[in-house]
Design an enzyme around this catalytic site. Structure first.
Site, PDB file in Angstrom:
ATOM      1  CD  GLU A  85      -3.048   0.999   2.326  1.00 30.86           C
ATOM      2  OE1 GLU A  85      -3.459   0.010   2.731  1.00 30.86           O
ATOM      3  OE2 GLU A  85      -3.520   2.208   2.555  1.00 30.86           O
ATOM      4  CE  LYS A 279      -6.500  -1.373   5.106  1.00 31.64           C
ATOM      5  NZ  LYS A 279      -5.474  -0.499   4.335  1.00 31.64           N
ATOM      6  CG  ASP A 295      -0.008 -17.242  11.143  1.00 32.09           C
ATOM      7  OD1 ASP A 295      -0.749 -16.542  10.292  1.00 32.09           O
ATOM      8  OD2 ASP A 295      -0.298 -18.392  11.414  1.00 32.09           O
ATOM      9  CG  HIS A 392      -3.712   7.047  -0.359  1.00 37.55           C
ATOM     10  ND1 HIS A 392      -2.971   6.095   0.234  1.00 37.55           N
ATOM     11  CD2 HIS A 392      -4.360   6.600  -1.388  1.00 37.55           C
ATOM     12  CE1 HIS A 392      -3.326   5.098  -0.543  1.00 37.55           C
ATOM     13  NE2 HIS A 392      -4.182   5.355  -1.180  1.00 37.55           N
TER      14      HIS A 392
END
Ligand code: MEV
Length: 437
Positions: A85, A279, A295, A392
């Site tokens: 990202e 998130k 993991d 962004h």
């Protein structure tokens, strides 16, 4: 139309690609070339990657970037982060720098207890099950003596086994709830081996237990597996500074802090916002979890369950203003390891550990929590000031240029232009078209 295949796993890599090309790729030479171009030239290294999983055809690259300037408990780190990202690593770096001259991050491990269960059926009287469990508990512990010998030498091992009676939620349902310390290992294999040994021992002892023989009714093992819900394996990271020190551009420290705390309050009360809020924190958590070969599915599952532990999904982070001081912190469960699994196998993971100055599991928990806190700080800071898109889209610019197959010159000219103009997909397309015309 593709047809099913048996014995696919027995084929060698070239045969697997041939089969795939004929069945699903319409023999597309470009697609086949992509699969092969991503093979590593060093055959030993490629074999290592092939062996990580099954039916490997090729490799899938993700970028590994570095977010420097993380001062954590007065020690300076550069965080290796694996993410696709755009703007995540830039945001982490900005947050690290922001806190660098404000005392940095503090982090501490709250607890490191992991757990797993043997899930059982027993449809007789609950007291019979309790009596049986109390009788066999020492035998259960004895049965893993060999398995836990090395783990015990490293300070870990079984902590306790409890019988949990869950018959009011599901008829006949009992659990052996087992707790463990696993030191620097994530411990999944160790825990699962112990649980399966308990299950075998329990069934063997049940077959010889007079009461069960009398009633001709025995407890039955349904399954034995560790839990990825680890609310007793948690870490806390925090930052604090004078409210006045949060002043930036044309915003006062007080205005910034008040809006920031309000944004957290919204995430605490509204699950739709909390999921996105968390998130953002997980952008930081996962990137370090992946870079260190841990993991990430286990971490993700455990963290989100923890965020809902009180029956409502809520924010992992919290903030307050106390007097003239701003406090911001995160608390989350992290079952990770610095030994075992990929940690000593994947060459890139080994480098990541070197960059992190060879942390043990507790140190890595702290680093990962800080990465999550930093990422959340950066997101809330953008959202409550400039908005997220400005930064962004700037970082996304290169992806758009690559989609347009821009040349090096076109990239340079476009990047220069968009230092002074707002980035949007259409604005970039228009600008590149103008250049080309
Ligand atoms: C994007 O990957 C993450 C954010 O949506 C997080 C947030 O909204 O807090 C920006």
């Amino acid at each position: 139309m593709p047809s099913p295949i048996s014995g696919f796993s027995k084929k060698n890599k070239a045969e697997k690609i041939d089969w795939l090309a004929s069945q699903y790729l319409e023999q597309d030479p470009e697609a086949i070339a992509v699969l092969k171009n991503y093979w590593h030239q060093d055959e030993t290294l490629q074999q290592l990657h092939d062996d990580f999983t099954e039916n490997t055809l090729s490799n899938y690259f993700l970028p590994l970037g570095i977010a420097p300037n993380f001062l954590i408990n007065q020690k300076l780190y550069a965080l290796p982060m694996v993410t696709e990202e755009s703007s995540v690593i830039a945001a982490a770096s900005n947050a690290a720098k922001f806190w660098l001259n404000k005392g940095g991050f503090e982090a501490s491990v709250i607890s490191t207890v992991k757990n797993g269960q043997v899930h059982l059926n027993y449809f007789g009287k609950a007291t019979e099950m309790t009596t049986f469990f109390n009788k066999i508990k020492p035998l259960l512990i004895e049965s893993i003596a060999d398995t836990q010998r090395n783990m015990k030498k490293r300070g870990g091992g079984l902590i306790d086994i409890e019988l949990i009676d869950s018959i009011t939620t599901l008829e006949g349902f009992y659990q052996l709830h087992c707790t463990f310390e696993t030191g620097d290992a994530m411990g999944a294999n160790f825990i699962n081996t112990c649980l399966e040994t308990f299950a075998n021992t329990l069934e063997k002892e049940a077959a010889a237990h007079s009461l069960f023989i009398e009633n001709d009714q025995y407890p039955e093992v349904v399954m034995s597996i560790l839990s990825n819900y680890v609310p007793e394996c948690t870490v806390r990271a925090s930052v604090s500074c004078k409210v006045a020190d949060l002043a930036q551009d044309d915003i006062s420290g007080e205005e910034f802090a008040t809006k920031f705390v309000r944004a957290i309050a919204i995430a605490k009360t509204e699950p739709r916002r909390a999921v996105t809020h968390n998130k953002g924190a997980m952008n930081g958590v996962d990137a370090v979890v992946v870079a260190t070969g841990n993991d990430f599915r286990a971490v993700e599952a455990g963290v989100h369950a923890y965020a809902a532990r009180n029956g409502k999904y809520t924010s992992l982070t919290d903030a307050k203003i106390e007097g003239d001081t701003f406090h911001f912190w995160i608390e989350l469960p992290l079952a990770i390891g610095t030994v075992g699994g990929l940690t000593r196998l994947h060459p890139m993971v080994k480098v990541a550990f070197k960059i992190l100055q060879k942390p043990n599991a507790k140190e890595l928990m702290k680093i990962i929590a800080v990465s999550g806190l930093a990422q959340n700080f950066a997101a809330i800071r953008s959202l409550t000031t400039t908005g997220i898109q400005k930064g962004h889209m700037k970082m996304h610019l290169m992806n758009i240029l690559n989609q347009l197959e821009a040349t090096v010159k076109e990239k340079e000219q476009t990047v220069a232009h968009f230092t002074k103009h707002a980035v949007s997909h259409s604005a970039v397309v228009n600008f590149v078209n103008q250049l080309r015309n």
